[in-house]
Design a protein around this motif. Sequence first.
Motif, PDB file in Angstrom:
ATOM      1  N   PHE A 120       0.857  -1.189   0.000  1.00  0.00           N
ATOM      2  CA  PHE A 120       0.000   0.000   0.000  1.00  0.00           C
ATOM      3  C   PHE A 120       0.890   1.235   0.000  1.00  0.00           C
ATOM      4  CE2 PHE A 120      -2.465  -3.224   2.400  1.00  0.00           C
ATOM      5  CZ  PHE A 120      -3.532  -3.361   1.536  1.00  0.00           C
ATOM      6  N   ASP A 121       0.484   2.260  -0.721  1.00  0.00           N
ATOM      7  CA  ASP A 121       1.238   3.508  -0.732  1.00  0.00           C
ATOM      8  C   ASP A 121       1.363   4.060   0.686  1.00  0.00           C
ATOM      9  OD1 ASP A 121       1.445   3.330  -3.456  1.00  0.00           O
ATOM     10  OD2 ASP A 121      -0.220   4.712  -3.869  1.00  0.00           O
ATOM     11  N   ASN A 122       2.603   4.451   1.027  1.00  0.00           N
ATOM     12  CA  ASN A 122       2.891   5.083   2.315  1.00  0.00           C
ATOM     13  C   ASN A 122       2.611   4.190   3.513  1.00  0.00           C
ATOM     14  OD1 ASN A 122       3.567   7.573   0.994  1.00  0.00           O
ATOM     15  ND2 ASN A 122       1.367   7.981   0.777  1.00  0.00           N
ATOM     16  N   GLU A 123       2.558   2.886   3.288  1.00  0.00           N
ATOM     17  CA  GLU A 123       2.377   1.933   4.389  1.00  0.00           C
ATOM     18  C   GLU A 123       3.488   0.889   4.283  1.00  0.00           C
ATOM     19  OE1 GLU A 123       0.338   2.097   6.845  1.00  0.00           O
ATOM     20  OE2 GLU A 123      -0.919   3.755   6.156  1.00  0.00           O
ATOM     21  N   THR A 149      22.851  -7.701   0.598  1.00  0.00           N
ATOM     22  CA  THR A 149      21.562  -7.222   1.070  1.00  0.00           C
ATOM     23  C   THR A 149      21.729  -6.355   2.304  1.00  0.00           C
ATOM     24  OG1 THR A 149      19.291  -7.918   1.608  1.00  0.00           O
ATOM     25  CG2 THR A 149      21.081  -9.188   2.594  1.00  0.00           C
ATOM     26  N   THR A 150      20.694  -5.597   2.599  1.00  0.00           N
ATOM     27  CA  THR A 150      20.616  -4.814   3.822  1.00  0.00           C
ATOM     28  C   THR A 150      19.753  -5.558   4.824  1.00  0.00           C
ATOM     29  OG1 THR A 150      18.707  -3.624   2.929  1.00  0.00           O
ATOM     30  CG2 THR A 150      20.891  -2.634   2.603  1.00  0.00           C
ATOM     31  N   LEU A 151      19.834  -5.179   6.071  1.00  0.00           N
ATOM     32  CA  LEU A 151      19.034  -5.802   7.121  1.00  0.00           C
ATOM     33  C   LEU A 151      18.014  -4.799   7.643  1.00  0.00           C
ATOM     34  CD1 LEU A 151      21.841  -7.675   9.122  1.00  0.00           C
ATOM     35  CD2 LEU A 151      20.403  -8.539   7.255  1.00  0.00           C
ATOM     36  N   GLY A 152      16.766  -5.215   7.677  1.00  0.00           N
ATOM     37  CA  GLY A 152      15.715  -4.400   8.261  1.00  0.00           C
ATOM     38  C   GLY A 152      15.028  -3.438   7.320  1.00  0.00           C
ATOM     39  N   THR A 153      15.530  -3.278   6.098  1.00  0.00           N
ATOM     40  CA  THR A 153      14.917  -2.289   5.191  1.00  0.00           C
ATOM     41  C   THR A 153      13.582  -2.746   4.628  1.00  0.00           C
ATOM     42  OG1 THR A 153      16.242  -3.114   3.338  1.00  0.00           O
ATOM     43  CG2 THR A 153      17.120  -1.241   4.563  1.00  0.00           C
ATOM     44  N   HIS A 154      13.241  -4.021   4.804  1.00  0.00           N
ATOM     45  CA  HIS A 154      11.920  -4.491   4.373  1.00  0.00           C
ATOM     46  C   HIS A 154      10.810  -3.854   5.188  1.00  0.00           C
ATOM     47  CE1 HIS A 154      12.757  -6.846   7.889  1.00  0.00           C
ATOM     48  NE2 HIS A 154      11.624  -7.521   7.823  1.00  0.00           N
ATOM     49  N   ARG A 155      11.162  -3.263   6.303  1.00  0.00           N
ATOM     50  CA  ARG A 155      10.179  -2.614   7.169  1.00  0.00           C
ATOM     51  C   ARG A 155      10.239  -1.083   7.063  1.00  0.00           C
ATOM     52  NH1 ARG A 155       7.747  -6.760   7.265  1.00  0.00           N
ATOM     53  NH2 ARG A 155       7.570  -8.208   9.020  1.00  0.00           N
ATOM     54  N   ASP A 160      12.935   6.398   2.260  1.00  0.00           N
ATOM     55  CA  ASP A 160      13.735   6.561   3.471  1.00  0.00           C
ATOM     56  C   ASP A 160      14.888   5.560   3.499  1.00  0.00           C
ATOM     57  OD1 ASP A 160      12.038   8.570   4.277  1.00  0.00           O
ATOM     58  OD2 ASP A 160      10.901   7.305   5.674  1.00  0.00           O
ATOM     59  N   ALA A 161      14.594   4.344   3.100  1.00  0.00           N
ATOM     60  CA  ALA A 161      15.636   3.316   3.089  1.00  0.00           C
ATOM     61  C   ALA A 161      16.744   3.675   2.106  1.00  0.00           C
ATOM     62  CB  ALA A 161      15.029   1.961   2.747  1.00  0.00           C
ATOM     63  N   MET A 162      16.367   4.141   0.921  1.00  0.00           N
ATOM     64  CA  MET A 162      17.372   4.488  -0.070  1.00  0.00           C
ATOM     65  C   MET A 162      18.196   5.692   0.376  1.00  0.00           C
ATOM     66  SD  MET A 162      18.797   3.532  -2.840  1.00  0.00           S
ATOM     67  CE  MET A 162      17.636   2.380  -3.594  1.00  0.00           C
TER      68      MET A 162
END
Length: 262
Positions: A120-123, A149-155, A160-162
């Motif tokens: 979902f957008d923004n979720e 891979t990075t850790l935790g960026t799936h959340r 923001d992650a990038m």
Amino acid sequence: MRYSNEEHDVLARTFDRDGMVLLKQHFPKETLSGWRQAFDGILAHRLQENATAVRGANRHYITLPFAGVFADESIFCDPDVLAIVERVAGEDPVMCQLATDTPLRGSTYQDVHRDTPALFDNEPETPSFQLAVNFPLCDVTADNGPFETTLGTHRMNSEDAMRAYVAGEIPLHAIPMELGDVMIRDVRALHRGTPNNTDAPRPMVVIGYSRSWYFRPEVHIDVPRDVYQQLGPKAKRLLRHMPQVDDAGAFQSAESYLKFAY
């Protein structure tokens, strides 16, 4: 089953925190050696026919035929893998992908990316809904193209992650793997493929599992009817939404899963 229910719970919690877990020496090497022998012929043919999905310079995505050694319930119905999948992506999942990613000499670093947008957008912090189970058909070293891979960026929110990655706040981790190792990951984590600097292809299998209601039509498995009829109840349930065909075909003429980076 190698792991207890309590160990499955711990692995699922680790997955929720990091976006991935690694099961060391989980699949039999003899089985995967058979996969490699069968895959080598497919790779050679598809390269000759220019019938791969290109994932970067000298990096090739190839769907595997759901037949022969590749239609192996001991692999895609592995009880430990499914126990983790069901804990993090819900009960009654769907198997939706059986393919390979193979960098050759001359491959380069991929751009850091996710394999799917947010649900979902923004979720960004929704529970996991699409997973990749990866296992190599050879040892993966620093020389032949380890997954990073990075850790935790799936959340995290994608932007923001990038931004955090570009600012050096979130590091990439190379994941060396031995033949037999299995990685289960959330495809939303920021990651990339790296160069294969050897003369040998480095095939990495991906089996995709998703929540029961999630479907991307470009990512699917053509299941031969005669193969399907020979499967057990669990395997049939996992493949319930996949198209059944008269013949899987030894080689596909083209790939439909072309847009992979988000």
